[in-house]
Write a protein that holds these residues in place. Structure first.
Motif, mmCIF file in Angstrom:
data_model
loop_
_atom_site.group_PDB
_atom_site.id
_atom_site.type_symbol
_atom_site.label_atom_id
_atom_site.label_comp_id
_atom_site.label_asym_id
_atom_site.label_seq_id
_atom_site.Cartn_x
_atom_site.Cartn_y
_atom_site.Cartn_z
ATOM 1 N N GLU B 36 0.840 -1.219 0.000
ATOM 2 C CA GLU B 36 0.000 0.000 0.000
ATOM 3 C C GLU B 36 0.867 1.258 0.000
ATOM 4 N N LEU B 37 1.939 1.222 0.805
ATOM 5 C CA LEU B 37 2.807 2.402 0.864
ATOM 6 C C LEU B 37 3.384 2.695 -0.522
ATOM 7 N N ARG B 38 3.688 1.636 -1.284
ATOM 8 C CA ARG B 38 4.227 1.819 -2.642
ATOM 9 C C ARG B 38 3.132 2.166 -3.644
ATOM 10 N N ASN B 39 2.078 1.373 -3.661
ATOM 11 C CA ASN B 39 1.107 1.464 -4.772
ATOM 12 C C ASN B 39 0.050 2.538 -4.559
ATOM 13 N N ILE B 40 -0.252 2.827 -3.312
ATOM 14 C CA ILE B 40 -1.273 3.847 -3.055
ATOM 15 C C ILE B 40 -0.611 5.171 -2.713
ATOM 16 N N TYR B 41 0.099 5.221 -1.589
ATOM 17 C CA TYR B 41 0.626 6.510 -1.140
ATOM 18 C C TYR B 41 1.649 7.087 -2.116
ATOM 19 N N LYS B 42 2.491 6.222 -2.700
ATOM 20 C CA LYS B 42 3.441 6.714 -3.702
ATOM 21 C C LYS B 42 2.859 6.646 -5.107
ATOM 22 N N GLY B 43 1.614 6.253 -5.211
ATOM 23 C CA GLY B 43 0.973 6.070 -6.509
ATOM 24 C C GLY B 43 0.299 7.343 -7.002
ATOM 25 N N PRO B 44 -0.539 7.199 -8.041
ATOM 26 C CA PRO B 44 -1.159 8.363 -8.693
ATOM 27 C C PRO B 44 -2.334 8.918 -7.894
ATOM 28 N N VAL B 45 -2.057 9.348 -6.673
ATOM 29 C CA VAL B 45 -3.091 9.938 -5.813
ATOM 30 C C VAL B 45 -2.599 11.283 -5.311
ATOM 31 N N TRP B 46 -3.552 12.109 -4.882
ATOM 32 C CA TRP B 46 -3.193 13.359 -4.207
ATOM 33 C C TRP B 46 -3.365 13.156 -2.705
ATOM 34 N N ASN B 47 -2.253 13.277 -1.983
ATOM 35 C CA ASN B 47 -2.277 13.164 -0.526
ATOM 36 C C ASN B 47 -2.415 14.557 0.080
ATOM 37 N N TYR B 48 -3.318 14.700 1.047
ATOM 38 C CA TYR B 48 -3.416 15.971 1.757
ATOM 39 C C TYR B 48 -2.132 16.203 2.552
ATOM 40 N N LEU B 49 -1.581 17.415 2.471
ATOM 41 C CA LEU B 49 -0.348 17.712 3.203
ATOM 42 C C LEU B 49 -0.552 18.732 4.322
ATOM 43 N N CYS B 50 -1.200 19.841 4.019
ATOM 44 C CA CYS B 50 -1.412 20.869 5.039
ATOM 45 C C CYS B 50 -2.373 21.915 4.498
ATOM 46 N N LEU B 51 -2.689 22.882 5.331
ATOM 47 C CA LEU B 51 -3.483 24.027 4.894
ATOM 48 C C LEU B 51 -2.531 25.088 4.344
ATOM 49 N N ALA B 52 -2.940 25.747 3.281
ATOM 50 C CA ALA B 52 -2.135 26.872 2.790
ATOM 51 C C ALA B 52 -2.004 27.924 3.890
ATOM 52 N N ALA B 53 -3.025 28.020 4.747
ATOM 53 C CA ALA B 53 -3.007 28.999 5.835
ATOM 54 C C ALA B 53 -1.923 28.704 6.868
ATOM 55 N N TYR B 61 7.459 26.759 6.703
ATOM 56 C CA TYR B 61 7.414 25.357 6.299
ATOM 57 C C TYR B 61 6.571 24.552 7.276
ATOM 58 N N LYS B 62 6.199 23.385 6.799
ATOM 59 C CA LYS B 62 5.471 22.432 7.639
ATOM 60 C C LYS B 62 5.961 21.049 7.251
ATOM 61 N N THR B 63 6.179 20.196 8.216
ATOM 62 C CA THR B 63 6.559 18.823 7.896
ATOM 63 C C THR B 63 5.362 17.912 8.121
ATOM 64 N N THR B 64 5.244 16.921 7.276
ATOM 65 C CA THR B 64 4.167 15.942 7.429
ATOM 66 C C THR B 64 4.646 14.647 6.794
ATOM 67 N N LYS B 65 3.727 13.775 6.451
ATOM 68 C CA LYS B 65 4.118 12.513 5.827
ATOM 69 C C LYS B 65 3.181 12.184 4.685
ATOM 70 N N ILE B 66 3.710 11.443 3.735
ATOM 71 C CA ILE B 66 2.876 10.763 2.742
ATOM 72 C C ILE B 66 3.051 9.286 3.045
ATOM 73 N N GLY B 67 1.981 8.635 3.462
ATOM 74 C CA GLY B 67 2.144 7.295 4.011
ATOM 75 C C GLY B 67 3.034 7.411 5.234
ATOM 76 N N GLU B 68 4.155 6.687 5.254
ATOM 77 C CA GLU B 68 5.083 6.831 6.380
ATOM 78 C C GLU B 68 6.298 7.672 6.009
ATOM 79 N N THR B 69 6.299 8.245 4.804
ATOM 80 C CA THR B 69 7.489 8.950 4.320
ATOM 81 C C THR B 69 7.456 10.433 4.689
ATOM 82 N N PRO B 70 8.469 10.901 5.424
ATOM 83 C CA PRO B 70 8.479 12.317 5.820
ATOM 84 C C PRO B 70 8.626 13.243 4.608
ATOM 85 N N VAL B 71 7.756 14.219 4.545
ATOM 86 C CA VAL B 71 7.862 15.239 3.507
ATOM 87 C C VAL B 71 7.807 16.626 4.141
ATOM 88 N N LEU B 72 8.171 17.594 3.337
ATOM 89 C CA LEU B 72 8.355 18.959 3.789
ATOM 90 C C LEU B 72 7.643 19.851 2.784
#
Ligand code: FES
Ligand SMILES: [Fe+2]
Lengths: 160, 416
Positions: B36-53, B61-72
């Motif tokens: 799932e981490l490969r095919n869904i979270y890293k797949g052709p989906v849009w993951n919510y990251l944060c509010l523009a606000a 900046y804000k740090t969060t994750k896509i699946g379990e992968t840390p993103v910035l």
């Protein structure tokens, strides 16, 4: 009661908090709203929101009636696994005495005991209290439980 | 078991196109979770990251994750929001350690490589060596060691990210109905964050997303709503399922009279009467929607839930932290320009939601009840047949169509 001296204020705060946490830890939720004035402020928030000045709270009430409604929901409506708390409160720091109002800060640690006996640290933080001693007995005019963490394990049903 | 043939290893065959029978192993199988981490979270989906606000100024900046992968996610000097792996290009250390902040440069604590806000590697400590000795070889090219970017898009004040450059544009991804309802909920004015919290759930992420899509349980498990007749299954409203199946909107209009008779005959706990509030100001609301809809619950596959209950608005992010653990990040919002009275009204109504919410606290526990009960008997399956076996938009609510929609999109992405 007239304006207390610092030592009196500390004794009043410590005594009120001791009775307050015993009420919650004994599961005597029906008595919980009686620790507040009416109207009152009861909020459960956390340090990050508090520092950011955010108005929202995990629990917000501004009347005794709203506290009674919380008890009614927790005891009769909400669905969760039975559990209890054990509060450990630190020494109260008297921040200010203004006439018959005492502002006190007191650390708390709340352990959660599930029905199978599993016990864990559920919340730590500080109570920021405004205690009104103008009536027959000291009451919380304001009680803000500021948790150190914004993470809540599973759910927060029983008040802090 | 209905819908399945048992194979020798006692794992049921999941028939193609069957979205009505859900094998329990999908919630607990470690290999499936990695897939799932490969095919869904890293797949052709849009993951919510944060509010523009949350990124009002350049350099925020804000740090969060896509699946379990840390993103910035960071707003550049040019005002553009960009996303990167939260990982240094040198040896892979976490770059930003705090949940949010404001910077001019992104500097790694390990060996002090630093990057500009567009992800370009600008400085390598001791690049030319020390005392004329050591340092990077001549063929070391800083321009080839920038931060790894992710796709980023903004919609209605929400920032989404994707690993897949081939992900469709956000409006295509959402479909017209999800677009319409997102604009309804969040599009009026710039969002204003009024609080956060995280609810830690002891269940697989799918059990929470399914729960959100499951209108069947809403008025049965959550008695508070029902007792106050805010929302019963018979009320005017409906469920919209996107073409992909993955997104849904459930909406209803309040009507205190309709729908109560049906409940009386169902032998369910929801029917108790005589419960009234000591302080009904808890439920005071201000009409800000003008379309009569009082409840809107919307999900965007795989990580976002939008909830509007009168003036209570929350943006919820679902993040898996292990196969049987999920963080639910609550962002409580209002709009820029809200009056004090409006904010107070939102805060009071927010007693309904969040980790201690009268109508949501149960959802923090219910997934765990499933997760525990399926342990060791994953050869069995659950059944999702309310309202038939189709994945369609309907104008009634006694259905599990949106749960089936989830499985349609899930099975497509996972190839299972
Ligand atoms: S890992 Fe970041 S500078 Fe070395
Ligand atoms: Fe729910």
């Amino acid at each position: 009661m007239s304006s207390p001296d610092p030592l009196q204020a500390k004794l009043l705060a410590d005594d009120l908090l001791a009775r307050y946490v015993r009420c919650l830890d004994d599961g005597d939720l029906a008595a919980w709203p009686g620790f507040f004035t009416d109207p009152c402020i009861y909020r459960v928030t956390h340090r990050a929101d508090d520092r950011a000045g955010y108005e929202n709270a995990l629990i917000f009430a501004d009347s005794r009636g709203m506290l009674r409604d919380r008890v009614n929901a927790v005891e009769n409506v909400s669905v969760y696994e039975p559990h209890g708390y054990r509060h450990i409160v630190g020494a109260s720091l008297i921040e200010k005495v203004d006439g018959t109002l005492i502002d006190a800060s007191t650390s708390f640690l709340v352990a959660r005991i599930m029905q199978d006996g599993e016990t864990s640290v559920f919340a730590t933080g500080v109570y920021r209290d405004r205690i009104d001693i103008s009536g027959d007995e000291p009451l919380f005019a304001e009680k803000i439980a500021v948790m150190d963490s914004e993470r809540v394990d599973t759910l927060l049903a029983i008040p802090l | 078991m209905e819908g399945f043939d048992l194979v020798p290893e006692a794992r049921p065959i999941w028939r193609d196109g069957d979205y009505s029978h859900i094998p329990f192993w999908v919630y607990s199988d470690a290999a499936n979770y990695e897939a799932e981490l490969r095919n869904i979270y890293k797949g052709p989906v849009w993951n919510y990251l944060c509010l523009a606000a949350e990124l009002p100024g350049n350099g925020d900046y804000k740090t969060t994750k896509i699946g379990e992968t840390p993103v910035l996610v960071v707003r550049g000097e040019d005002g553009v929001v960009r996303g990167f792996l939260n990982r240094c290009s040198h040896r892979g250390a976490l770059l930003c350690l705090e949940p949010r902040g404001s910077v001019k440069r992104l500097t790694c604590v390990y060996h002090a490589w630093s990057y500009d806000l567009e992800g370009n590697l600008k400085n390598v400590a001791f690049e030319d060596g020390a005392d004329g000795r050591g340092g990077m070889p001549d063929d070391f090219d800083k321009s080839r060691h920038g931060l790894r970017p992710i796709e980023v898009t903004e919609f209605c004040g929400l920032v989404f990210g994707s690993f897949d450059p081939k992900v469709p544009d956000i409006e295509t991804y959402l479909g017209p109905e999800s677009v319409r309802f997102l604009k309804r909920a969040l599009g009026k004015a710039p969002l204003k964050l009024i609080g956060r919290s995280t609810q830690v759930m002891h269940n697989n992420w799918k059990l929470y997303l399914e729960n959100v899509k499951d209108v069947y349980h809403a008025t049965i498990l959550h008695l508070f709503f029902t007792r106050f007749r805010l929302n019963r299954l018979g009320h005017e409203g409906g469920i919209i399922v996107s073409e992909s199946g993955g997104h849904h909107v459930s909406y209803s209009k309040m009507d205190a009279e309709r729908g109560n008779q049906d409940y009386a005959s169902q032998d369910i706990r929801s029917t108790g009467e005589g419960f009234s509030l000591n302080d009904p100001s808890l439920l005071d609301s201000i009409d800000e929607w003008e379309d009569g809809i009082t409840v809107q619950i919307q999900s965007v596959f795989p990580s976002l839930v939008i909830q509007v209950i009168q003036n209570s608005i929350a943006v919820r992010q679902i993040l898996p932290t292990a196969v049987d653990r999920t963080d639910l990040n609550w962002n409580f919002v209002g709009f820029e320009g809200d009056s004090e009275e409006m904010t107070r009204t939102r805060v009071k109504l927010n007693n309904l939601v969040g980790p201690s919410g009268y109508i949501s606290l149960e959802d923090g526990a219910i997934g765990g009840f499933v997760q525990r009960a399926i342990r060791g008997v994953e050869e069995d399956s659950g059944v999702v047949r309310m309202g038939g076996d189709d994945v369609t938009t309907v104008d009634y609510r006694a259905t599990e169509t949106s749960v089936r929609g989830f499985w349609k999109m899930y099975r497509g992405l996972m190839g299972v």
